[in-house]
Enzyme design. Structure first.
Site, PDB file in Angstrom:
ATOM      1  N   GLU A  95     -43.459 -13.863  23.093  1.00 50.35           N
ATOM      2  CA  GLU A  95     -42.921 -14.583  21.932  1.00 50.35           C
ATOM      3  C   GLU A  95     -43.334 -16.053  21.966  1.00 50.35           C
ATOM      4  O   GLU A  95     -43.900 -16.534  22.952  1.00 50.35           O
ATOM      5  CB  GLU A  95     -41.387 -14.443  21.926  1.00 50.35           C
ATOM      6  CG  GLU A  95     -40.964 -12.977  21.776  1.00 50.35           C
ATOM      7  CD  GLU A  95     -39.463 -12.766  21.678  1.00 50.35           C
ATOM      8  OE1 GLU A  95     -38.688 -13.717  21.932  1.00 50.35           O
ATOM      9  OE2 GLU A  95     -39.073 -11.634  21.350  1.00 50.35           O
ATOM     10  N   GLU A 130     -46.648  -3.066  22.824  1.00 47.87           N
ATOM     11  CA  GLU A 130     -47.622  -1.993  22.607  1.00 47.87           C
ATOM     12  C   GLU A 130     -48.979  -2.540  22.211  1.00 47.87           C
ATOM     13  O   GLU A 130     -50.024  -2.065  22.654  1.00 47.87           O
ATOM     14  CB  GLU A 130     -47.124  -1.031  21.505  1.00 47.87           C
ATOM     15  CG  GLU A 130     -45.846  -0.294  21.848  1.00 47.87           C
ATOM     16  CD  GLU A 130     -44.572  -1.041  21.447  1.00 47.87           C
ATOM     17  OE1 GLU A 130     -44.571  -2.292  21.444  1.00 47.87           O
ATOM     18  OE2 GLU A 130     -43.579  -0.368  21.140  1.00 47.87           O
TER      19      GLU A 130
HETATM   20  N1  THU Z   1     -40.992  -5.448  20.036  1.00 41.30           N
HETATM   21  C1  THU Z   1     -41.935  -4.816  20.765  1.00 41.30           C
HETATM   22  O1  THU Z   1     -42.475  -5.358  21.744  1.00 41.30           O
HETATM   23  N2  THU Z   1     -42.279  -3.566  20.400  1.00 41.30           N
HETATM   24  C2  THU Z   1     -41.753  -2.886  19.349  1.00 41.30           C
HETATM   25  O2  THU Z   1     -42.253  -1.826  18.985  1.00 41.30           O
HETATM   26  C3  THU Z   1     -40.583  -3.436  18.655  1.00 41.30           C
HETATM   27  C4  THU Z   1     -40.324  -4.883  18.886  1.00 41.30           C
HETATM   28  C5  THU Z   1     -40.639  -6.827  20.400  1.00 41.30           C
HETATM   29  C6  THU Z   1     -41.078  -7.866  19.405  1.00 41.30           C
HETATM   30  C7  THU Z   1     -40.109  -8.981  19.681  1.00 41.30           C
HETATM   31  O3  THU Z   1     -40.618  -9.780  20.748  1.00 41.30           O
HETATM   32  C8  THU Z   1     -38.851  -8.274  20.162  1.00 41.30           C
HETATM   33  O4  THU Z   1     -39.248  -6.959  20.520  1.00 41.30           O
HETATM   34  C9  THU Z   1     -37.743  -8.195  19.133  1.00 41.30           C
HETATM   35  O5  THU Z   1     -38.216  -7.670  17.932  1.00 41.30           O
END
Ligand code: THU
Length: 160
Positions: free
Chosen positions: A64, A75
């Site tokens: 992030e 992913e």
């Molecule tokens: N996130 C993922 O890494 N994979 C997903 O398929 C769903 C969401 C992450 C993005 C963000 O950093 C956090 O989870 C909250 O949405």
């Protein structure tokens, strides 16, 4: 006019202990990756582990930034890392695990829509489906046989 039914199937395991040895090993790699996620804003940590047919395991986790939309899911971090390292790769399977610093994630967490679209590109190119195994932090694990089964009416290069 005609109506069609589209169905998909999945196996639901009670927990990680019911997985095959290989699936269990890969899920543990996803958990290992999840624990290194950089998600100080959402506090939602996701790890992904890709097993390639050359035996390599490629890990990814969500990253992030203070400018919230400029982050990336676990992913896509994993698949792009794998694609950049092994352009000829064949993916055998993908495991995903998610946890949160604010609540116990006890429901399986599937890949988001944008990740499904991205992953579909690789499944189509390699002409072989790959299973996706996903869970939260604890509890049930879902296993689907292919990515495209999670993405009916998907968009692909044939439209371009
Ligand atoms: N996130 C993922 O890494 N994979 C997903 O398929 C769903 C969401 C992450 C993005 C963000 O950093 C956090 O989870 C909250 O949405």
């Amino acid at each position: 006019m005609r109506k069609i039914e589209i169905s998909t199937s999945a196996i639901i395991y009670k927990d990680i202990s019911e997985l095959s040895a290989e699936d269990n090993m890969l899920m543990n790699k996803a958990i290992e990756a999840r624990e290194k996620a950089y998600a100080p804003y959402s506090k939602f940590n996701v790890g992904a582990a890709l097993l390639l047919d050359n035996g390599e395991i490629v890990l990814g986790n969500n990253q992030e930034s203070a400018a919230y939309p400029s982050g990336m899911c676990a992913e896509r971090v994993a698949i792009w890392k794998a694609g950049s390292m092994y352009p000829e790769m064949i993916i055998k399977k993908l495991a995903i695990s998610a946890s949160s610093l604010t609540a116990k994630v006890d429901k399986p967490v599937g890949p988001c829509g944008a990740c499904r679209q991205t992953l579909s590109e690789y499944e189509i190119n390699q002409k072989a489906p790959f299973p996706i195994i996903f869970m939260g932090e604890v509890g049930q694990v879902v296993k689907t046989e292919s990515l495209l089964s999670l993405l009916p009416f998907s968009f692909d290069s044939s439209y371009l």
